[in-house]
Design a protein around this motif. Structure first.
Motif, short mmCIF file in Angstrom:
data_model
loop_
_atom_site.label_atom_id
_atom_site.label_comp_id
_atom_site.label_asym_id
_atom_site.label_seq_id
_atom_site.Cartn_x
_atom_site.Cartn_y
_atom_site.Cartn_z
N ASN A 216 0.48 -1.27 -0.13
CA ASN A 216 -0.06 0.21 -0.04
C ASN A 216 0.79 1.31 0.05
O ASN A 216 0.23 2.38 -0.04
N SER A 217 2.16 0.93 -0.29
CA SER A 217 2.79 2.17 -0.25
C SER A 217 2.88 3.13 -1.15
O SER A 217 2.76 2.55 -2.33
N PHE B 94 9.22 -6.99 4.93
CA PHE B 94 9.28 -5.39 4.54
C PHE B 94 8.14 -4.83 4.20
O PHE B 94 7.95 -3.72 4.56
N MET B 95 7.35 -5.42 3.51
CA MET B 95 6.05 -4.85 2.94
C MET B 95 5.08 -4.83 3.99
O MET B 95 4.07 -4.07 3.80
N HIS B 96 5.16 -5.47 4.95
CA HIS B 96 3.97 -5.33 5.89
C HIS B 96 4.75 -5.04 7.36
O HIS B 96 5.36 -5.53 8.29
N GLY B 97 4.43 -3.61 7.42
CA GLY B 97 5.08 -3.08 8.73
C GLY B 97 6.58 -2.30 8.51
O GLY B 97 6.98 -1.66 9.58
N HIS B 98 7.17 -2.49 7.64
CA HIS B 98 8.49 -1.95 7.32
C HIS B 98 8.72 -1.37 5.87
O HIS B 98 9.79 -1.62 5.12
N GLN B 99 7.62 -0.51 5.43
CA GLN B 99 7.52 -0.20 4.30
C GLN B 99 8.61 1.16 3.79
O GLN B 99 9.20 1.24 2.78
N THR B 100 8.91 1.82 4.85
CA THR B 100 9.71 2.87 4.82
C THR B 100 11.20 2.35 4.67
O THR B 100 11.87 2.72 3.85
N PHE B 101 11.61 1.19 5.35
CA PHE B 101 12.89 0.59 5.16
C PHE B 101 12.77 0.13 3.82
O PHE B 101 14.02 0.03 3.04
N SER C 93 8.97 -4.04 -6.25
CA SER C 93 8.88 -2.77 -5.24
C SER C 93 9.78 -1.77 -5.99
O SER C 93 9.13 -0.57 -5.57
N VAL C 94 10.86 -1.92 -6.83
CA VAL C 94 11.67 -0.64 -7.22
C VAL C 94 10.80 0.02 -8.18
O VAL C 94 10.49 1.21 -8.13
N GLY C 95 9.94 -0.78 -9.14
CA GLY C 95 9.09 -0.26 -10.19
C GLY C 95 7.95 0.54 -9.17
O GLY C 95 7.45 1.58 -9.89
N ARG C 96 7.32 -0.21 -8.26
CA ARG C 96 6.21 0.19 -7.47
C ARG C 96 6.65 1.62 -6.92
O ARG C 96 5.91 2.52 -6.82
N ASN C 97 7.78 1.68 -6.39
CA ASN C 97 8.32 2.95 -6.03
C ASN C 97 9.15 4.10 -6.60
O ASN C 97 9.44 5.11 -6.16
N ASN C 98 8.87 3.90 -8.05
CA ASN C 98 9.50 4.79 -8.89
C ASN C 98 11.04 5.00 -8.87
O ASN C 98 11.12 6.21 -9.03
N ALA C 99 11.47 3.71 -8.49
CA ALA C 99 13.10 4.04 -8.06
C ALA C 99 13.92 3.67 -8.94
O ALA C 99 15.05 3.43 -8.59
N GLN C 100 13.44 3.45 -10.36
CA GLN C 100 14.53 2.59 -11.35
C GLN C 100 15.59 3.67 -11.62
O GLN C 100 15.33 4.79 -11.50
N SER C 101 16.85 2.92 -11.74
CA SER C 101 18.18 3.82 -12.08
C SER C 101 17.65 4.08 -13.78
O SER C 101 17.28 3.10 -14.69
N VAL C 102 18.35 5.01 -14.00
CA VAL C 102 18.30 5.46 -15.48
C VAL C 102 19.20 4.48 -16.22
O VAL C 102 18.92 4.28 -17.41
N TRP C 103 20.22 3.73 -15.76
CA TRP C 103 21.03 2.93 -16.29
C TRP C 103 20.50 1.49 -16.58
O TRP C 103 20.79 0.81 -17.23
#
Length: 396
Positions: A12-13, A179-186, A257-267
């Motif tokens: 749900n992040s 990590f997805m349940h209760g540790h989403q910030t991490f 989770s990387v794609g869900r967080n829009n955290a993909q690297s340009v490389w």
């Protein structure tokens, strides 16, 4: 068959702020430019008419120049003991020949044969014919995708049911679920780590170790090991495409989770990126090389030090040891929690790095080609500055 949850994974992040596409290239360029300034040769001018291309290597910097490739020693081209005629004749030549020992022979670079164009074309066509079946299979993207998915599921089954299953008591899916349940910030932090640490961090490490290594030979071993690790991994990617957990069907319990967080690297985005290159994990491979280098740099497990190197204080030695343990552990947690790699990917990366380290001297076979290129361009080989700081301290 391996056991998997029935329900699809949920997270749900909210998507995090996406890093601009220009940010990472600016970071890498800044690291490279900064390292060039820090490690530059002092009192050196690029445009100096007094400098000439010298094949005799009789300049004061010859010893440091040859430090990068002393595995293939140079022939100083002197005659019999007490005979100075050969030296005089060589010194009067504008571009005297240069020699290296290679496979027991001393080839003269002035007489290196050039392959005929037709011979090279025939060799190239023969090389392509070796990969003809692979090229035909590569026409079907769907076929490769299915094969990579089968390989990914085979990895999961091996981890759960093989005789080595005791090495992985906690499954990758359970790690991500934690990590997805209760540790989403991490998990968001790990997503950013996966994107930003791999390339900028590795480039930063190479730049730092070029400056901090006790000698250029030591730095070159690390550099060659990294390069050969890349080569071995690339070969494995071709012959064993493996789908990462994040790309498996949702019913297998993994989430990108990387794609869900829009955290993909340009490389690591775009149509020219191989998304089916999970085995081995280059993230962990690089991290293991860096961690091993930190252990060596700490000097804790070395009885003797290199010339000019001093024993580090206990706080600094402890710092490097802790960093050597933390960094690979952090990367391993990152690649598993983000569902980008399996445990087995990291294990295979360990063995690939080990083989690359044992075989890294294979690149020294290209030294004659390097010499030939310098001879053709009438250039002197750049003198490395690695270890200059330690040599200055020992001289003072």
């Amino acid at each position: 068959m391996a056991t998997f949850p029935i329900e699809e994974p949920q997270w749900n992040s909210a998507p995090a702020w996406k890093l601009p596409g220009w940010a990472e290239p600016i970071m890498v360029a800044s690291i490279l430019v900064g390292s060039m300034i820090i490690t530059r040769r002092h009192n050196f001018r690029i445009f100096d008419r007094r400098r000439q291309y010298n094949l005799l290597d009789d300049d004061p910097d010859f010893e440091s120049t040859r430090s990068s490739d002393d595995m293939l020693s140079r022939d100083r081209m002197v005659g019999n003991e007490g005979d100075d005629s050969s030296i005089d004749s060589m010194s009067t030549m504008k571009n005297p020949p240069k020699r290296r020992r290679c496979c027991g022979m001393n080839p003269d670079l002035a007489e290196v044969p050039v392959l005929d164009r037709d011979v090279l074309l025939d060799y190239y066509l023969r090389l392509l014919s070796m990969y003809e079946p692979s090229l035909e299979c590569g026409v079907s993207k769907t076929a490769i995708w299915d094969v990579a998915q089968d390989h990914g599921l085979a990895v999961l089954e091996f981890e759960q049911f093989s005789w080595l299953s005791f090495l992985w008591p906690v499954h990758e899916r359970d790690v991500q679920q934690w990590f997805m349940h209760g540790h989403q910030t991490f998990l968001t932090v790990l997503n950013r780590s996966y994107a930003l640490i791999h390339i900028p961090g590795t480039v930063g490490f190479i730049a730092w170790y070029y400056y901090a290594a006790p000698s250029f030979n030591t730095f070159a071993v690390v550099r060659r090991t990294m390069t050969l690790t890349n080569l071995f991994a690339f070969i494995i990617f071709i012959f064993y495409p493996c789908m990462p957990p994040r790309l498996l069907p949702p019913e297998y319990g993994f989430l990108d989770s990387v794609g869900r967080n829009n955290a993909q690297s340009v490389w690591m985005s775009g149509k020219y990126v191989n998304a089916l290159a999970a085995m081995p994990s280059m993230h962990f491979g690089y991290a293991f090389i860096i961690g091993s280098t930190f252990i060596y740099h700490s000097g804790v497990f070395r009885r003797t030090l290199e010339t000019g190197e001093t024993r580090r204080s206990k706080p600094w030695a402890l710092f490097y040891v802790l960093l050597a343990i933390w960094y690979p552990a952090w990367i391993l947690t990152t690649i598993v929690a983000t569902a980008n790699h399996y445990y087995l990917d990291a294990m295979m990366a360990f063995f690939v790095v080990l083989v690359a380290y044992l075989c890294n001297r294979v690149f020294l076979g290209f030294l004659p080609l390097e010499d030939l290129l310098h001879w053709c361009l009438r250039l002197n080989k750049p003198v490395p500055t690695t270890g200059d700081k330690m040599r200055r301290k020992s001289a003072s």
